[in-house]
Design an enzyme around this catalytic site. Sequence first.
Site, PDB file in Angstrom:
ATOM      1  N   LYS A   1       0.850  -1.195   0.000  1.00 47.16           N
ATOM      2  CA  LYS A   1       0.000   0.000   0.000  1.00 47.16           C
ATOM      3  C   LYS A   1       0.887   1.247   0.000  1.00 47.16           C
ATOM      4  O   LYS A   1       1.908   1.288   0.720  1.00 47.16           O
ATOM      5  CB  LYS A   1      -0.891  -0.011   1.243  1.00 47.16           C
ATOM      6  CG  LYS A   1      -1.918   1.116   1.299  1.00 47.16           C
ATOM      7  CD  LYS A   1      -2.865   0.932   2.485  1.00 47.16           C
ATOM      8  CE  LYS A   1      -3.919   2.064   2.515  1.00 47.16           C
ATOM      9  NZ  LYS A   1      -4.868   1.899   3.632  1.00 47.16           N
TER      10      LYS A   1
ATOM     11  N   SER B   1      -9.679   2.424   2.804  1.00 43.90           N
ATOM     12  CA  SER B   1      -8.768   3.133   1.938  1.00 43.90           C
ATOM     13  C   SER B   1      -7.795   2.214   1.182  1.00 43.90           C
ATOM     14  O   SER B   1      -7.106   2.674   0.278  1.00 43.90           O
ATOM     15  CB  SER B   1      -7.957   4.153   2.741  1.00 43.90           C
ATOM     16  OG  SER B   1      -7.215   3.513   3.724  1.00 43.90           O
TER      17      SER B   1
ATOM     18  N   SER C   1     -10.201   0.097   7.017  1.00 43.36           N
ATOM     19  CA  SER C   1      -9.602   0.198   5.687  1.00 43.36           C
ATOM     20  C   SER C   1      -8.946  -1.042   5.134  1.00 43.36           C
ATOM     21  O   SER C   1      -8.509  -1.021   3.987  1.00 43.36           O
ATOM     22  CB  SER C   1      -8.603   1.352   5.664  1.00 43.36           C
ATOM     23  OG  SER C   1      -9.296   2.575   5.808  1.00 43.36           O
TER      24      SER C   1
END
Lengths: 93, 475, 484
Positions: C74, C149, C173
């Site tokens: 990420k 997210s 997330s």
Amino acid sequence: MDKKTVSTIAYLSRLALNEENGEKITQDLENIIKFVDQLENANTQNIEPLASPLEKTAKTRNDEVTAKNRKETFLERSPKSNDDYFLVPRVVE
Amino acid sequence: MSWETVIGLEIHVQLSTESKLFSGGSTGFGAEPNTHVDLIDLGLPGVLPVANREAFYKAIRFGLATNAEINQTSTFDRKNYFYPDLPKGYQITQMALPVVGKGSIKIEVDGEEKIVNITRAHLEEDAGKSIHDLFDGETGVDLNRAGTPLLEIVSEPEISNAKEAVAYFKAIRQIVTFLDICDGNMAQGSMRCDVNVSLKKSDEDKLGTRAEIKNINSFKFIEKAINYEIERQARILESGETVVQETRLYDSIKNETRSMRSKEEANDYRYFPCPDLLPVVISDDELDEIKNNLPELPDEKERRFIEESNLDVSEAKIIASSKTMANMFEEACDKTDDAKLIANWLVGDISALLNKDNIDLEESKLTSSNFAVLIERISDKTISGKIAKSVLEEVWESGRNVDEIIENKGLVQIQDESLLEEIALKIIENNPSQVEAYKSGKDKLFGFFVGQVMKETQGKANPQSVNEILRKLLG
Amino acid sequence: MSIQFKTINELSHMLKNKDISNKELIEETFSLIDTNTHLNAFVTLNKDASLHKAEELDKNPSSLALAGIPIAQKDLFCTKDLRTTCGSNMLSSFIPPYSATVIENLENAGCISVGKTNMDEFAMGSSNETSFYGNVQNPWGDKLVPGGSSGGSAAVVAAGIVPAASGTDTGGSIRQPASLCGISGLKPTYGRISRWGMIAFASSLDQAGPMARTAEDCALLLNEMCSHDHKDTTSLDEAIPDFTKDLNLPIKGLKIGLVKEFDLSKLDNEVVKVFEESKKQYESLGAEFIDISLPNISLSVPTYYVVAPAECSSNLSRFDGVKFGKRCDDPKDLEELYIKTRSEGFGDEVKRRILIGSYVLSAGFYDAYYKKAQQVRRLIKNDFDSAFKQVDVIMSPTTRGGAFEEGSKGDDPIQMYLEDLFTIPANLAGLPALSIPNGIVDNKPIGLQLIGNFLEESKLLQVAHNFQISTDWHKRTPNGDVKS
């Protein structure tokens, strides 16, 4: 939320509210604050605030210099600098 | 209209740790810009602070020396504001639960003692430096200092005039240097002071509006700034106006304070507990260790010098009042067991030199070890006291080694009794009329003979030996 | 043999049996990346370094647990000398001079970081619609959001491009995108994984975690991701077990809690049906369901939306155009430098949260909002402590439904915030929680959430794994297949 409060908060956050987004953001803020106002309903008398989910205390470090000189690395990756300093517009005190 | 002045001081003391409060960056002074900056000091995304234990130990020493409450568990908060030398956009400080709570310190002004209470002393990180005048239209930011541990010492608003403020500042400086938690170097910014001044009517309890004068780092300026501010506020109040609560800067060139250009209404720091730092706990064992190893404070040293070294009160007071001088005394005593001799030199010649040059001992070129050697050479009669004075002057000017000076200038005292006797005999032979006059009762002429021998030996003759020999020869 | 949709174990086997070389594996991974650019799941690719690492492994084989396994990271984790944007314009050219501990841990275990995945800007969002680098597509349908997210990470695993990805979870997330994309994702106990090098959103809530095709793979990743890091004083120094050890233990007698206050009747019928089926499945495995009460749970979302913005408003102050990141053009003075840089560098959701944060911390409001929220947070944590005296794990749907369409949450941020209703409580209490796929409705995956007690990731993974060996939801792929 009155205009002055919003503009003070925006200034504290160093964010610009302009013609375009000013109204929407103010409206959003009002709605969100209204939403979180629900918290009033909770009975929190004598309840200690929870700052961290960990019930423990800090580990600390020994007093040793461990950092290397990385001046060049830092300055060359900065938005504006000369050989020695980060540069910003002149600050008047 | 009689106005009473109310003053409170916030003193920022740079703690003499090797590394910073939350990172392994070096705290050394005077390095090239941005060379003592760790990832954490730069505030890069993703970095996290780790507290330096030694900073806590130093803070606690201060608390113990001021009879303060020690909070073995203390926490950190964030103080949020924007400034170029504040890399994270917030300062980590201790607002809610500082490591040191209420304490007190004794100050002396014009021979009178007063106790000043201290509200708290807390740890926080220093910001970097903004250099405004070097670059065309720009300000340069040096983050070397960012993250250096500070102990912020806040006094109660109990100081009544500029003299007391200076005395208080000096007393704090004395304590922090004796405790070995700060080098007390004002020129390098190791101690800075914010002064809060307000006036109130003598018959009223309510405090007046205060102005804060920021960042003063000399005794002289503290006094001047306060006196200017008192006058300024008195003028305002007398004309019926109100004093504005604001931050001001002292301009030493114009000798005035002026308002800082910043949006006062936006000074909301939005303090909240720093979520990256859990509470720090100092254990009972650690606290005991700090207590047992607390360096001696001036009062204790004074007493010890009087009791153990037989110094008189005034000597002890002078020597114990400065850490550097006390160290110098102790080091010399280690080498030469003649406390009185050492005290005489410190209180006499050396104090005189300090006064003449208007400097502190740590600013002089005289080191403890060099001084100890000087004393040794006097004590072992390598040089006479008189010669020693000239050696001291040379050291004071050049900082050169005592032994080097003695050797290069050939100052070694002449101790050789037979040689001195030879010289004395020669003087006696060459001055028959003085000999006769002396023998017929003009005792004062003894000095003439001593002087002649000294002249002959360029002052290097051991005076006691000369005395003894001449007494023997002249009868 | 295709590598698409393979698990870590399957790929490890292939490498060991020399069915595929390390280099081939990486080449094929990048091939898959190239044919899936419509997902917009990557912000930066790391092809050369990855191939180089793979070639090294072919020359000098390694016995490390995850040797040669391609992984997507990420873009919230700092990766040394590789651009890290956090989904923001503010960091569009930011090259970190250091790597996050979790990145180092994974790479030291042999993983090959093939690229940085797209995400909601500064981790603020539940649909990956706030990224400066454009929306991420859910592989399960055009114009469907992948969740956020960690939208990019979820999408690449769901599309079978990589077997694993790192994610972060502050209010859901990892779990919410895992649910919307039909994969498995776990948020560990707060403090299990070091936050050093994780760009901070809300420091007391953020945790990194694994996203993969199975609970077992999550366990394999978790083993390597966890460490006690002296650079992060909020990282735990509790013993780190082998999270794969207990996976296959049976769950007979397991007590599963159902939260009374999670009124499931408000959910879509089909979604409720999926949940009920999962309950039956667990009962057939020997588990027992017990109703529990978390009386303050309804205040979770408002609590979160005070605490998280407060912390982020402070964490994001370092983005000021002075030392790193973007700076506006030709600022005429310091004020303009700050205001213009930050106004141009941040998107609207980030600005909203910073403003809320500054507001709830400001003088006069601190007690009513921030302090109050931290008190309610303790109440919520206490509720969980009591509940775990009665049950072993707590179960709920991960989200209110399947993936929604881009732009469908409209202009009202609060609608988006309510996406995290079921996931937020675990972050507030610092408890471990995971999501595994447990159904499909309208060709959109549905997720099942399990919340465990402090430090009980092993139990959670065991409960999840038992479900996965007796069902095949985790084997479904977006093209309608069921993996063998």
